[in-house]
Design a protein around this motif. Sequence first.
Motif, PDB file in Angstrom:
ATOM      1  N   ASN A 319     110.101 170.094 -40.262  1.00 56.57           N
ATOM      2  CA  ASN A 319     109.652 169.833 -41.497  1.00 56.57           C
ATOM      3  C   ASN A 319     110.478 169.151 -42.384  1.00 56.57           C
ATOM      4  OD1 ASN A 319     107.330 171.857 -41.277  1.00 56.57           O
ATOM      5  ND2 ASN A 319     108.248 173.356 -42.723  1.00 56.57           N
ATOM      6  N   SER A 320     111.569 168.926 -42.125  1.00 52.19           N
ATOM      7  CA  SER A 320     112.517 167.748 -42.621  1.00 52.19           C
ATOM      8  C   SER A 320     112.071 166.219 -42.706  1.00 52.19           C
ATOM      9  CB  SER A 320     114.198 168.112 -42.044  1.00 52.19           C
ATOM     10  OG  SER A 320     113.998 167.593 -40.903  1.00 52.19           O
ATOM     11  N   TYR A 321     110.982 166.231 -41.598  1.00 53.49           N
ATOM     12  CA  TYR A 321     110.631 164.823 -41.485  1.00 53.49           C
ATOM     13  C   TYR A 321     109.269 164.514 -42.292  1.00 53.49           C
ATOM     14  CZ  TYR A 321     114.191 163.783 -38.141  1.00 53.49           C
ATOM     15  OH  TYR A 321     115.323 163.542 -37.442  1.00 53.49           O
ATOM     16  N   ALA A 322     108.555 165.668 -42.777  1.00 48.87           N
ATOM     17  CA  ALA A 322     107.385 165.750 -43.327  1.00 48.87           C
ATOM     18  C   ALA A 322     107.285 164.752 -44.629  1.00 48.87           C
ATOM     19  CB  ALA A 322     106.852 167.083 -43.945  1.00 48.87           C
ATOM     20  N   LEU A 323     106.236 163.997 -44.641  1.00 50.90           N
ATOM     21  CA  LEU A 323     105.832 162.925 -45.557  1.00 50.90           C
ATOM     22  C   LEU A 323     106.862 161.783 -45.557  1.00 50.90           C
ATOM     23  CD1 LEU A 323     104.598 165.074 -48.492  1.00 50.90           C
ATOM     24  CD2 LEU A 323     103.370 164.145 -46.819  1.00 50.90           C
ATOM     25  N   ARG A 324     107.653 161.454 -44.619  1.00 52.02           N
ATOM     26  CA  ARG A 324     108.698 160.236 -44.717  1.00 52.02           C
ATOM     27  C   ARG A 324     107.838 159.123 -44.291  1.00 52.02           C
ATOM     28  NH1 ARG A 324     114.486 161.198 -42.045  1.00 52.02           N
ATOM     29  NH2 ARG A 324     114.845 163.282 -42.782  1.00 52.02           N
ATOM     30  N   LYS A 325     108.170 158.032 -44.633  1.00 53.48           N
ATOM     31  CA  LYS A 325     107.419 156.597 -44.575  1.00 53.48           C
ATOM     32  C   LYS A 325     108.470 155.485 -44.189  1.00 53.48           C
ATOM     33  CE  LYS A 325     103.591 157.717 -47.540  1.00 53.48           C
ATOM     34  NZ  LYS A 325     102.904 157.346 -48.752  1.00 53.48           N
ATOM     35  N   ALA A 326     108.277 154.700 -43.381  1.00 49.58           N
ATOM     36  CA  ALA A 326     108.881 153.219 -43.225  1.00 49.58           C
ATOM     37  C   ALA A 326     108.167 152.356 -42.879  1.00 49.58           C
ATOM     38  CB  ALA A 326     110.053 153.796 -42.096  1.00 49.58           C
ATOM     39  N   ASP A 327     108.618 151.239 -42.691  1.00 50.61           N
ATOM     40  CA  ASP A 327     107.982 149.850 -42.431  1.00 50.61           C
ATOM     41  C   ASP A 327     108.625 149.060 -41.348  1.00 50.61           C
ATOM     42  OD1 ASP A 327     106.084 150.316 -44.494  1.00 50.61           O
ATOM     43  OD2 ASP A 327     107.128 149.121 -46.033  1.00 50.61           O
ATOM     44  N   VAL A 328     107.984 148.550 -40.370  1.00 49.29           N
ATOM     45  CA  VAL A 328     108.290 147.670 -39.275  1.00 49.29           C
ATOM     46  C   VAL A 328     107.697 146.173 -39.589  1.00 49.29           C
ATOM     47  CG1 VAL A 328     109.011 147.005 -36.802  1.00 49.29           C
ATOM     48  CG2 VAL A 328     108.865 149.537 -37.972  1.00 49.29           C
ATOM     49  N   GLN A 329     108.364 145.197 -39.506  1.00 54.29           N
ATOM     50  CA  GLN A 329     107.863 143.745 -39.591  1.00 54.29           C
ATOM     51  C   GLN A 329     107.738 143.109 -38.174  1.00 54.29           C
ATOM     52  OE1 GLN A 329     109.871 141.559 -42.569  1.00 54.29           O
ATOM     53  NE2 GLN A 329     108.717 142.266 -44.144  1.00 54.29           N
ATOM     54  N   TRP A 330     106.543 142.865 -37.668  1.00 53.38           N
ATOM     55  CA  TRP A 330     106.260 142.013 -36.563  1.00 53.38           C
ATOM     56  C   TRP A 330     106.205 140.528 -36.869  1.00 53.38           C
ATOM     57  CZ3 TRP A 330     103.005 145.495 -32.706  1.00 53.38           C
ATOM     58  CH2 TRP A 330     103.771 146.833 -32.352  1.00 53.38           C
ATOM     59  N   ILE A 331     106.765 139.671 -36.313  1.00 47.03           N
ATOM     60  CA  ILE A 331     106.874 138.370 -36.694  1.00 47.03           C
ATOM     61  C   ILE A 331     106.432 137.555 -35.179  1.00 47.03           C
ATOM     62  CG2 ILE A 331     108.016 136.305 -37.507  1.00 47.03           C
ATOM     63  CD1 ILE A 331     109.886 138.669 -38.694  1.00 47.03           C
ATOM     64  N   PHE A 332     105.295 137.029 -35.648  1.00 47.45           N
ATOM     65  CA  PHE A 332     104.810 135.911 -34.710  1.00 47.45           C
ATOM     66  C   PHE A 332     105.098 134.514 -34.971  1.00 47.45           C
ATOM     67  CE2 PHE A 332     102.481 139.905 -34.433  1.00 47.45           C
ATOM     68  CZ  PHE A 332     102.436 140.180 -33.190  1.00 47.45           C
ATOM     69  N   THR A 333     105.586 133.616 -34.094  1.00 51.47           N
ATOM     70  CA  THR A 333     105.779 132.229 -34.375  1.00 51.47           C
ATOM     71  C   THR A 333     105.188 131.540 -33.413  1.00 51.47           C
ATOM     72  OG1 THR A 333     107.972 132.910 -35.061  1.00 51.47           O
ATOM     73  CG2 THR A 333     107.544 130.468 -34.640  1.00 51.47           C
ATOM     74  N   VAL A 334     104.719 130.232 -33.720  1.00 51.55           N
ATOM     75  CA  VAL A 334     103.943 129.380 -32.525  1.00 51.55           C
ATOM     76  C   VAL A 334     104.603 128.246 -32.658  1.00 51.55           C
ATOM     77  CG1 VAL A 334     102.150 128.684 -34.463  1.00 51.55           C
ATOM     78  CG2 VAL A 334     101.927 128.411 -32.006  1.00 51.55           C
ATOM     79  N   ASN A 335     104.716 127.367 -31.452  1.00 50.79           N
ATOM     80  CA  ASN A 335     105.328 126.150 -31.270  1.00 50.79           C
ATOM     81  C   ASN A 335     104.380 125.120 -30.437  1.00 50.79           C
ATOM     82  OD1 ASN A 335     107.619 126.042 -32.664  1.00 50.79           O
ATOM     83  ND2 ASN A 335     108.966 125.385 -30.960  1.00 50.79           N
ATOM     84  N   GLU A 336     103.874 124.018 -31.076  1.00 48.26           N
ATOM     85  CA  GLU A 336     103.022 123.428 -30.553  1.00 48.26           C
ATOM     86  C   GLU A 336     103.447 121.937 -30.359  1.00 48.26           C
ATOM     87  OE1 GLU A 336      98.265 122.398 -31.070  1.00 48.26           O
ATOM     88  OE2 GLU A 336      99.719 121.668 -32.804  1.00 48.26           O
TER      89      GLU A 336
END
Length: 401
Positions: A319-336
Amino acid sequence: MKKLAKFAAAAAAMVFMGLTGAYGYFSDSLTVTNHIALGDVNIRLKEYQKKGSTEVLYTNPKTVIPGETISKIPRITNLAKPCWVRARITYKNDRDHVDGFQDEMLAGMSEDWVKRGEYYYFTRILKRKESADLFQKVTVPARWGKEHSDQKLGIIIQAEAIQAANFVPDFSGMSPWGNQKIQLCVHEEDGAASCRGEKMDLSVEFNGKAHKLVSVPGDFFVNLGTAMPGDHFEDVVDVSNTTEKEAELFFHTDVKGQDSSQLELLKGIRLAIFMNDKKLYKGTLDSPGMEKEHSLGIFQPGQNGKMKFILDVPAEWDNSYALRKADVQWIFTVNEEEPEAPERTPQTGEYEPERPAGRRSPVKTSDGLDPETTVLVFFCSGMSALIGLACLILRKGGRKE
């Protein structure tokens, strides 16, 4: 000697023009912020009673008489994620030598309740906002006589819940929940819990018309909904190039800005990423090994691929983890690599042939050029300056003669 100086200067200019200005490079970056949230098990127990055709909150009667039936409805309501519930009924009596309340005095209990040991177990999953009534009435035995007068009685009900996700009780045994440890809830009252909606297709596209990276949707964990301990989740991101030129796509992650509680959540959840069935990363969701660029491959015009990711939430989380939230950014890059219009050489006046496009690094210098082009420009500039200096020395020598 003057002719020699002019020829050398022309050669320097020709070398400089021949090595620069032939190719340009396009780069674009796209950030997808993925949200991870842990769910909650939250139930409420309230008692009601019938008054005519309506229900009101239960109030203890001041006195009861033998044979009397009391309307008493203990109701368990689920406020969060789907769960299993059970209840334990105990009785209070201020006299040891006379009878008190017993289970046989309870009436109106549904067949969905079964008694195993000291608990009544509800054999159906209780969904969010659903309720289950434990019983409907209590009847005082008609045989009770004078010896029971002024007796103080009480019924104590303790309700407990456990998540339905990744857990199946065994109602054939005497302990359907096994040795599961029941903890006090740490949630907010009426804690919100989102549910999974209709599944969405995930994609990252190097779009030909817009000539930039485009993602759908803006959160690649949207199909996960609210996670629960023990959850195993898989999804696929379609990666495609709809431009008319080949392009290389890169990928990395970022968890900057998360506090210690959020980082603890991310460090516990396991993540695996595959590109066209080739393992790209396997570790935790905070992804320490994914902070640098990783190539997803060189995509030809019209080519697409599949990026699969897998999430595993620890089953031992409590229960100590209940309702916890976090974000992770996934970054995509293109080279042409973009060939510019071919130039005429000063010597022949003919067009130079186009050079084949090659793999480029996503790293850029501060003036917009990539490192290889920057070194080449400085080299050519230096050569031009040296040749010019040599011409100047030869010219001065001619005057002396």
